[in-house]
Design a protein around this motif. Structure first.
Motif, short mmCIF file in Angstrom:
data_model
loop_
_atom_site.label_atom_id
_atom_site.label_comp_id
_atom_site.label_asym_id
_atom_site.label_seq_id
_atom_site.Cartn_x
_atom_site.Cartn_y
_atom_site.Cartn_z
N PHE A 82 61.91 -27.44 56.46
CA PHE A 82 62.94 -26.96 57.39
C PHE A 82 62.31 -26.63 58.73
CE2 PHE A 82 65.42 -23.26 59.05
CZ PHE A 82 66.56 -23.96 59.39
N ASN A 83 62.81 -27.27 59.81
CA ASN A 83 62.37 -26.96 61.16
C ASN A 83 63.25 -25.84 61.68
OD1 ASN A 83 61.91 -26.87 63.98
ND2 ASN A 83 61.32 -29.04 64.00
N VAL A 84 62.69 -24.65 61.82
CA VAL A 84 63.45 -23.47 62.22
C VAL A 84 64.06 -23.63 63.60
CG1 VAL A 84 63.31 -20.97 62.61
CG2 VAL A 84 62.01 -22.01 60.75
N HIS A 85 63.35 -24.31 64.51
CA HIS A 85 63.81 -24.43 65.89
C HIS A 85 64.98 -25.41 66.02
CE1 HIS A 85 63.47 -24.22 70.25
NE2 HIS A 85 63.57 -25.54 70.28
N THR A 86 64.86 -26.56 65.37
CA THR A 86 65.91 -27.60 65.51
C THR A 86 66.89 -27.62 64.34
OG1 THR A 86 64.56 -29.27 64.40
CG2 THR A 86 64.27 -29.03 66.78
N GLU A 87 66.58 -26.85 63.27
CA GLU A 87 67.38 -26.82 62.04
C GLU A 87 67.44 -28.18 61.35
OE1 GLU A 87 71.20 -25.15 62.76
OE2 GLU A 87 70.41 -23.16 63.27
N GLU A 88 66.50 -29.04 61.66
CA GLU A 88 66.41 -30.33 60.97
C GLU A 88 65.68 -30.14 59.65
OE1 GLU A 88 64.82 -34.91 61.74
OE2 GLU A 88 64.96 -33.46 63.39
N THR A 89 66.08 -30.90 58.62
CA THR A 89 65.48 -30.76 57.29
C THR A 89 65.00 -32.11 56.77
OG1 THR A 89 67.61 -31.06 56.16
CG2 THR A 89 66.95 -28.80 56.72
N ALA A 90 64.08 -32.02 55.81
CA ALA A 90 63.58 -33.20 55.11
C ALA A 90 63.10 -32.73 53.74
CB ALA A 90 62.44 -33.86 55.88
N ARG A 91 62.89 -33.68 52.83
CA ARG A 91 62.40 -33.34 51.49
C ARG A 91 61.23 -34.24 51.12
NH1 ARG A 91 65.09 -29.82 48.26
NH2 ARG A 91 67.17 -29.16 48.95
N THR A 92 60.33 -33.68 50.34
CA THR A 92 59.18 -34.48 49.89
C THR A 92 59.64 -35.48 48.83
OG1 THR A 92 58.63 -32.82 48.22
CG2 THR A 92 57.53 -32.65 50.35
N ASP A 93 58.98 -36.66 48.82
CA ASP A 93 59.31 -37.68 47.83
C ASP A 93 58.57 -37.42 46.52
OD1 ASP A 93 56.70 -38.38 48.27
OD2 ASP A 93 57.15 -40.19 49.41
N SER A 94 58.58 -38.37 45.61
CA SER A 94 57.96 -38.18 44.29
C SER A 94 56.45 -37.98 44.38
CB SER A 94 58.27 -39.38 43.39
OG SER A 94 57.78 -40.59 43.99
N ASP A 95 55.84 -38.40 45.48
CA ASP A 95 54.40 -38.22 45.66
C ASP A 95 54.07 -37.01 46.53
OD1 ASP A 95 53.71 -40.42 44.12
OD2 ASP A 95 54.04 -41.79 45.80
N GLY A 96 55.11 -36.21 46.90
CA GLY A 96 54.87 -35.02 47.70
C GLY A 96 54.76 -35.29 49.19
#
Length: 275
Positions: free
Chosen positions: A40-54
């Motif tokens: 989670f990017n606190v400044h832009t509120e953009e999010t992403a998730r790690t894949d199966s390999d992290g």
């Protein structure tokens, strides 16, 4: 008016140009890949998730704050630095400590945890069998047994003055008995509790030799297999018993034997079970 629009365009282009990508990898302290971590990017509120390999990738700018969030793990916050755009950002997260409900001990503990745990929540059949066995021991045998006594001729041992020599008695100077006793001690090294480094090396060897396909078919991923291995090791002392004398068949037997109990404890459902 045209100069004003040009200034706005240059300003917007500079803002967009400042947006860059941070690429990284999330693991546990032991180096295990952790999928499904929320970045989670606190400044832009953009999010992403790690894949199966992290692995993960997210847009950010220098000085932005990135937070890494995962259930049952401690949160990690990182302030983006200029060098994070030129090399991977490696994040290590730790399992969150969980409080265990207080248990009232209704028996007198011995101080030996392994013995005391066995005394808790014994099955009714085991209790009934122990009670019957205790009654049988107290009642004594119902039939006569031969006397467990050595003949006097054997108790006295060989007559050394007349040149007799025992071949089997290690305590009385027997050659064969002493040799067997020495060989037994040499081929049976004492088992010791594995330290952290030995345990990690043993876990790595298990993952390299055991067929993980069986466990993957039941919905166990690599991270959960490590948890299963630690669970079974704590129950059967696999690292202590098999790190020096590695027995693939025995280790795989214990893992498969405790798989169902492990999944029930963690409220997991096998993918091969009907919904």
């Amino acid at each position: 008016m045209n100069k004003f629009l040009l200034f706005i365009f240059i300003l917007a282009f500079g803002f967009v140009g400042a947006q860059q990508y941070v690429i990284g990898h999330v693991t546990t302290d032991a180096g295990t890949k952790v999928p499904g971590v929320l970045v989670f990017n606190v400044h832009t509120e953009e999010t992403a998730r790690t894949d199966s390999d992290g692995n993960f990738i997210i847009r950010a700018r220098s000085s932005d704050e990135l937070r890494f969030i995962k259930n049952n793990f401690e949160r990690v916050s990182v302030k983006v630095q200029p060098d994070h755009f030129t090399r991977p950002l490696n994040i290590a997260i730790q399992l969150r400590a969980q409080l265990i409900e207080e248990v009232e001990i209704a028996f007198k503990p011995t101080g030996n945890l392994r013995k005391d745990v066995r005394a808790l929540d014994r099955p009714k059949k085991v209790e009934e069998l122990n009670n019957n066995l205790a009654k049988w021991v107290q009642s004594g045998p119902a039939m006569a047994y031969p006397s467990n006594k050595m003949p006097s001729s054997l108790v006295l041992g060989p007559d050394m003055k007349s040149g007799q020599l025992s071949l089997f008695s290690s305590g009385g100077g027997g050659l064969l008995g002493a040799a067997i006793k020495s060989i037994s001690k040499a081929v049976q090294p004492a088992k010791t509790t594995a330290d952290y480094a030995e345990t990690q090396a043993f876990y790595k060897r298990v993952k390299e030799n055991i067929d993980l396909g069986y466990f993957y078919k039941h919905g166990i991923d690599e991270y959960q297999f490590e948890m299963l291995l630690a669970f079974v090791d704590g129950k059967y002392q696999l690292a202590k018993n098999f790190r020096s004398n590695f027995n693939k068949t025995a280790i795989e037997f214990y893992l498969k034997k405790e798989l169902k109990d492990f999944m029930n404890r963690n409220k997991m459902k096998s993918v091969e079970e009907p919904a």
